[in-house]
Write an enzyme that holds these catalytic residues in place. Structure first.
Site, PDB file in Angstrom:
ATOM      1  N   HIS A 149       0.684  -1.061  -0.170  1.00 52.30           N
ATOM      2  CA  HIS A 149      -0.260   0.085   0.056  1.00 52.30           C
ATOM      3  C   HIS A 149       1.386   1.363   0.331  1.00 52.30           C
ATOM      4  O   HIS A 149       0.492   1.441   0.597  1.00 52.30           O
ATOM      5  CB  HIS A 149      -0.856  -0.033   1.261  1.00 52.30           C
ATOM      6  CG  HIS A 149      -1.855   0.734   1.186  1.00 52.30           C
ATOM      7  ND1 HIS A 149      -1.734   2.229   1.697  1.00 52.30           N
ATOM      8  CD2 HIS A 149      -2.832   0.672   0.906  1.00 52.30           C
ATOM      9  CE1 HIS A 149      -3.422   3.239   1.405  1.00 52.30           C
ATOM     10  NE2 HIS A 149      -3.753   2.145   1.819  1.00 52.30           N
ATOM     11  N   GLU A 250      -0.801   1.272  -5.133  1.00 54.89           N
ATOM     12  CA  GLU A 250      -0.741  -0.334  -4.479  1.00 54.89           C
ATOM     13  C   GLU A 250      -1.332  -1.369  -5.988  1.00 54.89           C
ATOM     14  O   GLU A 250      -1.615  -1.432  -6.555  1.00 54.89           O
ATOM     15  CB  GLU A 250      -1.736   0.049  -3.860  1.00 54.89           C
ATOM     16  CG  GLU A 250      -1.840   0.802  -2.066  1.00 54.89           C
ATOM     17  CD  GLU A 250      -3.643   0.837  -1.831  1.00 54.89           C
ATOM     18  OE1 GLU A 250      -4.040   2.208  -2.281  1.00 54.89           O
ATOM     19  OE2 GLU A 250      -3.434  -0.160  -1.829  1.00 54.89           O
TER      20      GLU A 250
HETATM   21  O1  TA6 Z   1      -5.986   2.183  -0.112  1.00 54.70           O
HETATM   22  C1  TA6 Z   1      -7.712   1.904  -0.167  1.00 54.70           C
HETATM   23  C2  TA6 Z   1      -8.074   2.175   1.047  1.00 54.70           C
HETATM   24  O2  TA6 Z   1      -8.429   0.338   1.382  1.00 54.70           O
HETATM   25  C3  TA6 Z   1      -8.775   3.045   1.304  1.00 54.70           C
HETATM   26  O3  TA6 Z   1     -10.328   2.684   1.307  1.00 54.70           O
HETATM   27  C4  TA6 Z   1      -8.478   3.636   2.346  1.00 54.70           C
HETATM   28  O4  TA6 Z   1      -9.452   3.276   3.601  1.00 54.70           O
HETATM   29  C5  TA6 Z   1      -6.894   3.007   2.348  1.00 54.70           C
HETATM   30  O5  TA6 Z   1      -7.294   2.268   1.815  1.00 54.70           O
HETATM   31  C6  TA6 Z   1      -6.611   3.762   4.564  1.00 54.70           C
HETATM   32  O6  TA6 Z   1      -6.496   2.388   5.112  1.00 54.70           O
HETATM   33  P1  TA6 Z   1      -6.371   2.913   6.236  1.00 54.70           P
HETATM   34  O7  TA6 Z   1      -7.062   1.202   7.248  1.00 54.70           O
HETATM   35  O8  TA6 Z   1      -4.692   2.582   6.253  1.00 54.70           O
HETATM   36  O9  TA6 Z   1      -6.913   3.763   6.992  1.00 54.70           O
END
Ligand code: TA6
Length: 280
Positions: A149, A250
């Protein structure tokens, strides 16, 4: 940075990278004399057991909310568990390799009843090459979804575009609707998209004159996220204007459009992401 937050700081003649014991999380990749490659929230929480906002969180063994039990951690448990440094060596002048491991425990079995070995390989040179290897140590197959990510630093989100997604189908997570990307992706509002895309894309940042090439291997999805203003204000570890200087690209097996991975007993599955930089 908080005390009692162990990390490995790797520096060579080309670049440096920092990897935290918490989550096996890369939270810095800097090439000598250049702006940072990864965005780290100035409000990030440096604490074991807490997801660090920024760098390259490892989402595993599920991506997003747990499909059946919302009490379980968002994006799985790998990013909030303590990993072990397994190896560390200079493979060539200006090329340093390190590897980190997470294995099943009573704590992980309570959340996900499978025996596993998860290994992160990090190679830093002028590029950053990451491999996440899942090994099934159990007697039965298990299914995972996952993502590397990455939060990339940009000089100004208003002068950025992402190339390489043209013509690809994506799900807009904010609406649940599917679309097809037309041309480069420009970020001008909350963006949370899961593309059915598994090849290279390029983050073109005209504000600092840089292109970051993201080359995934083993993924079936590319996820692009920027919370924009309103959502950034709602996140305690995200500065209100932080959205101006970041975008997540990602490499994932997101679970969307059937992008899941089944690992048989004794078998391995590798998700890779190579990050290259060029001046424009
Ligand atoms: O990057 C995609 C995602 O699933 C978004 O929907 C957002 O929730 C992001 O990840 C960040 O997630 P986190 O749990 O690190 O705040």
């Amino acid at each position: 940075m908080a005390v009692n937050f162990p990390y490995l700081d790797v520096s060579n003649c080309n670049a440096s990278v920092r990897v935290a014991q918490n989550g096996g999380q890369i939270f810095g990749f800097d090439r000598v004399g250049e702006p940072p490659v990864l965005w780290i929230s100035p409000s990030a929480i440096y604490k074991s057991g807490v997801a660090l906002r920024g760098g390259i969180p490892i989402c595993w063994p599920w991506f997003g909310p747990h499909p059946k039990d919302e009490s379980l951690p968002q994006h799985g448990f790998a990013r909030i568990m303590p990993w072990e440094l397994e190896d560390f060596y200079e493979s060539d002048k200006g090329v340093t390799v390190s590897s980190f491991k997470l294995t099943d425990s009573k704590q992980t079995m309570n959340m996900w009843p499978h025996r596993f070995e998860l290994t992160l390989h990090v190679e830093v040179s002028k590029a950053l090459k990451i491999r996440l290897v899942t090994k099934n140590k159990d007697e039965r197959p298990f299914e995972i979804t996952q993502a590397l990510h990455s939060y990339f630093f940009v000089g100004d989100i208003g002068q950025v575009e992402i190339d390489g997604l043209d013509g690809k189908e994506y799900v807009d997570v904010t609406t649940g609707k599917s679309h097809v990307q037309k041309g480069p992706l420009v970020i001008d509002g909350e963006t949370d998209r899961i593309y059915r895309h598994k090849t290279t894309c390029r983050l073109v940042d005209k504000s600092i004159g840089r292109t970051i090439t993201v080359e995934p291997k083993g993924s079936g999805s590319t996820v692009v996220w920027n919370p924009w203003k309103e959502k950034a204000c709602s996140l305690p570890d995200f500065p209100d204007d932080g959205y101006r200087n970041m975008v997540c690209i990602e490499a994932a097996n997101s679970g969307v459009m059937d992008d899941k991975v089944v690992v048989d007993p004794g078998q391995e599955y590798t998700l890779e992401k190579n990050i290259y930089l060029d001046s424009i």
